[in-house]
Design a protein around this motif. Structure first.
Motif, PDB file in Angstrom:
ATOM      1  N   MET A   1       0.790  -1.233  -0.141  1.00 27.81           N
ATOM      2  CA  MET A   1       0.232   0.031   0.029  1.00 27.81           C
ATOM      3  C   MET A   1       0.782   1.390  -0.050  1.00 27.81           C
ATOM      4  SD  MET A   1      -3.248   1.108   0.512  1.00 27.81           S
ATOM      5  CE  MET A   1      -3.971   2.715   1.186  1.00 27.81           C
ATOM      6  N   GLY A   2       1.846   1.234   0.672  1.00 28.71           N
ATOM      7  CA  GLY A   2       2.789   2.352   0.741  1.00 28.71           C
ATOM      8  C   GLY A   2       3.459   2.790  -0.497  1.00 28.71           C
ATOM      9  N   LEU A   3       3.805   1.779  -1.174  1.00 27.61           N
ATOM     10  CA  LEU A   3       4.548   1.813  -2.431  1.00 27.61           C
ATOM     11  C   LEU A   3       3.553   2.351  -3.515  1.00 27.61           C
ATOM     12  CD1 LEU A   3       7.024   1.963  -4.429  1.00 27.61           C
ATOM     13  CD2 LEU A   3       6.472  -0.550  -4.806  1.00 27.61           C
ATOM     14  N   PHE A   4       2.293   1.818  -3.526  1.00 25.37           N
ATOM     15  CA  PHE A   4       1.087   2.353  -4.489  1.00 25.37           C
ATOM     16  C   PHE A   4       0.971   3.952  -4.137  1.00 25.37           C
ATOM     17  CE2 PHE A   4      -3.149   3.336  -5.517  1.00 25.37           C
ATOM     18  CZ  PHE A   4      -3.085   2.949  -6.645  1.00 25.37           C
ATOM     19  N   SER A   5       0.940   4.564  -2.946  1.00 28.81           N
ATOM     20  CA  SER A   5       0.575   5.561  -2.581  1.00 28.81           C
ATOM     21  C   SER A   5       1.702   6.732  -3.167  1.00 28.81           C
ATOM     22  CB  SER A   5       0.278   5.946  -1.183  1.00 28.81           C
ATOM     23  OG  SER A   5       1.228   5.658  -0.208  1.00 28.81           O
ATOM     24  N   VAL A   6       3.022   6.275  -2.853  1.00 28.00           N
ATOM     25  CA  VAL A   6       4.112   6.986  -3.246  1.00 28.00           C
ATOM     26  C   VAL A   6       4.173   7.190  -4.800  1.00 28.00           C
ATOM     27  CG1 VAL A   6       6.734   7.122  -3.184  1.00 28.00           C
ATOM     28  CG2 VAL A   6       5.599   6.586  -1.516  1.00 28.00           C
ATOM     29  N   ILE A   7       3.933   6.156  -5.439  1.00 30.36           N
ATOM     30  CA  ILE A   7       3.669   6.073  -6.966  1.00 30.36           C
ATOM     31  C   ILE A   7       2.647   7.081  -7.708  1.00 30.36           C
ATOM     32  CG2 ILE A   7       3.342   4.737  -9.097  1.00 30.36           C
ATOM     33  CD1 ILE A   7       4.912   2.597  -7.823  1.00 30.36           C
ATOM     34  N   LEU A   8       1.406   6.925  -6.911  1.00 32.63           N
ATOM     35  CA  LEU A   8       0.407   7.837  -7.116  1.00 32.63           C
ATOM     36  C   LEU A   8       0.758   9.342  -7.075  1.00 32.63           C
ATOM     37  CD1 LEU A   8      -2.534   7.814  -8.016  1.00 32.63           C
ATOM     38  CD2 LEU A   8      -3.497   7.831  -5.658  1.00 32.63           C
ATOM     39  N   LEU A   9       1.184   9.626  -5.836  1.00 32.30           N
ATOM     40  CA  LEU A   9       1.596  11.020  -5.459  1.00 32.30           C
ATOM     41  C   LEU A   9       2.835  11.298  -6.421  1.00 32.30           C
ATOM     42  CD1 LEU A   9       1.609  13.139  -3.391  1.00 32.30           C
ATOM     43  CD2 LEU A   9       3.422  12.339  -2.256  1.00 32.30           C
ATOM     44  N   ILE A  10       3.796  10.731  -6.967  1.00 35.97           N
ATOM     45  CA  ILE A  10       4.586  11.112  -8.078  1.00 35.97           C
ATOM     46  C   ILE A  10       3.879  11.400  -9.320  1.00 35.97           C
ATOM     47  CG2 ILE A  10       6.429  10.163  -9.735  1.00 35.97           C
ATOM     48  CD1 ILE A  10       7.608   8.760  -6.946  1.00 35.97           C
ATOM     49  N   VAL A  11       2.760  10.741  -9.683  1.00 36.80           N
ATOM     50  CA  VAL A  11       2.186  10.825 -10.923  1.00 36.80           C
ATOM     51  C   VAL A  11       1.319  11.986 -10.912  1.00 36.80           C
ATOM     52  CG1 VAL A  11       0.326   9.938 -12.318  1.00 36.80           C
ATOM     53  CG2 VAL A  11       2.131   8.494 -11.463  1.00 36.80           C
ATOM     54  N   ILE A  12       0.830  12.232  -9.769  1.00 37.30           N
ATOM     55  CA  ILE A  12      -0.139  13.582  -9.350  1.00 37.30           C
ATOM     56  C   ILE A  12       0.756  14.844  -9.681  1.00 37.30           C
ATOM     57  CG2 ILE A  12      -1.393  14.854  -7.737  1.00 37.30           C
ATOM     58  CD1 ILE A  12      -2.471  12.058  -7.077  1.00 37.30           C
ATOM     59  N   THR A  13       2.054  14.657  -8.920  1.00 41.83           N
ATOM     60  CA  THR A  13       3.024  15.563  -8.904  1.00 41.83           C
ATOM     61  C   THR A  13       3.555  16.070 -10.378  1.00 41.83           C
ATOM     62  OG1 THR A  13       3.579  15.232  -6.707  1.00 41.83           O
ATOM     63  CG2 THR A  13       5.012  16.670  -7.975  1.00 41.83           C
ATOM     64  N   ILE A  14       3.715  14.883 -11.032  1.00 36.14           N
ATOM     65  CA  ILE A  14       3.962  15.297 -12.564  1.00 36.14           C
ATOM     66  C   ILE A  14       3.090  16.209 -13.283  1.00 36.14           C
ATOM     67  CG2 ILE A  14       4.553  14.021 -14.871  1.00 36.14           C
ATOM     68  CD1 ILE A  14       6.168  11.870 -13.023  1.00 36.14           C
ATOM     69  N   ILE A  15       1.785  15.646 -13.094  1.00 39.00           N
ATOM     70  CA  ILE A  15       0.625  16.108 -13.929  1.00 39.00           C
ATOM     71  C   ILE A  15       0.419  17.598 -13.306  1.00 39.00           C
ATOM     72  CG2 ILE A  15      -1.851  16.124 -14.547  1.00 39.00           C
ATOM     73  CD1 ILE A  15      -1.322  13.132 -14.217  1.00 39.00           C
ATOM     74  N   PHE A  16       0.285  18.009 -12.125  1.00 35.75           N
ATOM     75  CA  PHE A  16       0.159  19.299 -11.524  1.00 35.75           C
ATOM     76  C   PHE A  16       0.653  19.262 -10.013  1.00 35.75           C
ATOM     77  CE2 PHE A  16      -2.888  22.182  -9.368  1.00 35.75           C
ATOM     78  CZ  PHE A  16      -2.701  23.138 -10.323  1.00 35.75           C
ATOM     79  N   PRO A  17       1.936  20.091  -9.981  1.00 34.95           N
ATOM     80  CA  PRO A  17       2.760  19.985  -8.983  1.00 34.95           C
ATOM     81  C   PRO A  17       2.003  20.463  -7.568  1.00 34.95           C
ATOM     82  CG  PRO A  17       3.971  20.813 -10.873  1.00 34.95           C
ATOM     83  CD  PRO A  17       2.592  20.535 -11.251  1.00 34.95           C
ATOM     84  N   PRO A  18       1.140  21.498  -7.599  1.00 34.54           N
ATOM     85  CA  PRO A  18       0.555  22.063  -6.382  1.00 34.54           C
ATOM     86  C   PRO A  18      -0.417  20.947  -5.667  1.00 34.54           C
ATOM     87  CG  PRO A  18       0.536  23.830  -8.019  1.00 34.54           C
ATOM     88  CD  PRO A  18       1.062  22.520  -8.675  1.00 34.54           C
ATOM     89  N   LEU A  19      -0.888  20.105  -6.674  1.00 32.04           N
ATOM     90  CA  LEU A  19      -1.826  19.046  -5.955  1.00 32.04           C
ATOM     91  C   LEU A  19      -1.084  17.995  -5.183  1.00 32.04           C
ATOM     92  CD1 LEU A  19      -4.619  18.328  -5.722  1.00 32.04           C
ATOM     93  CD2 LEU A  19      -4.357  16.779  -7.974  1.00 32.04           C
TER      94      LEU A  19
END
Length: 92
Positions: A1-19
């Motif tokens: 679960m922790g790795l998935f949340s980190v990967i999701l956070l990275i993808v979100i940051t690539i798309i829109f950094p403030p999010l």
């Protein structure tokens, strides 16, 4: 679960950094700074966002290992990212 949340956070940051910053630091000075940097240029917003996320996860790992950071990370104003708020950096 922790790795998935980190990967999701990275993808979100690539798309829109403030999010990504909002997900880690919440609504505060770091979010405002990141919004301004993203408006000024897409790359500065990314650099700032990934720096905040790096410090957050690094402090979280240190807290799990039983070590606390002795000094504040420069350029970060969120207590949640600094690891000084009870329950954020020390929770697994």
């Amino acid at each position: 679960m922790g790795l998935f949340s980190v990967i999701l956070l990275i993808v979100i940051t690539i798309i829109f950094p403030p999010l990504g910053v909002f997900a880690v630091a919440g609504c505060g000075a770091d979010l405002l700074i990141n919004i301004c940097l993203t408006i000024l240029g897409y790359l500065p917003g990314h650099l700032h966002a990934f720096y905040i996320e790096y410090v957050y996860y690094e402090r979280k790992e240190q807290a799990v290992a039983g070590r606390m950071a002795s000094e504040r990370a420069p350029g970060i104003y969120s207590e949640r990212v600094q690891g000084t708020v009870y329950g954020t950096a020390s929770s697994a």
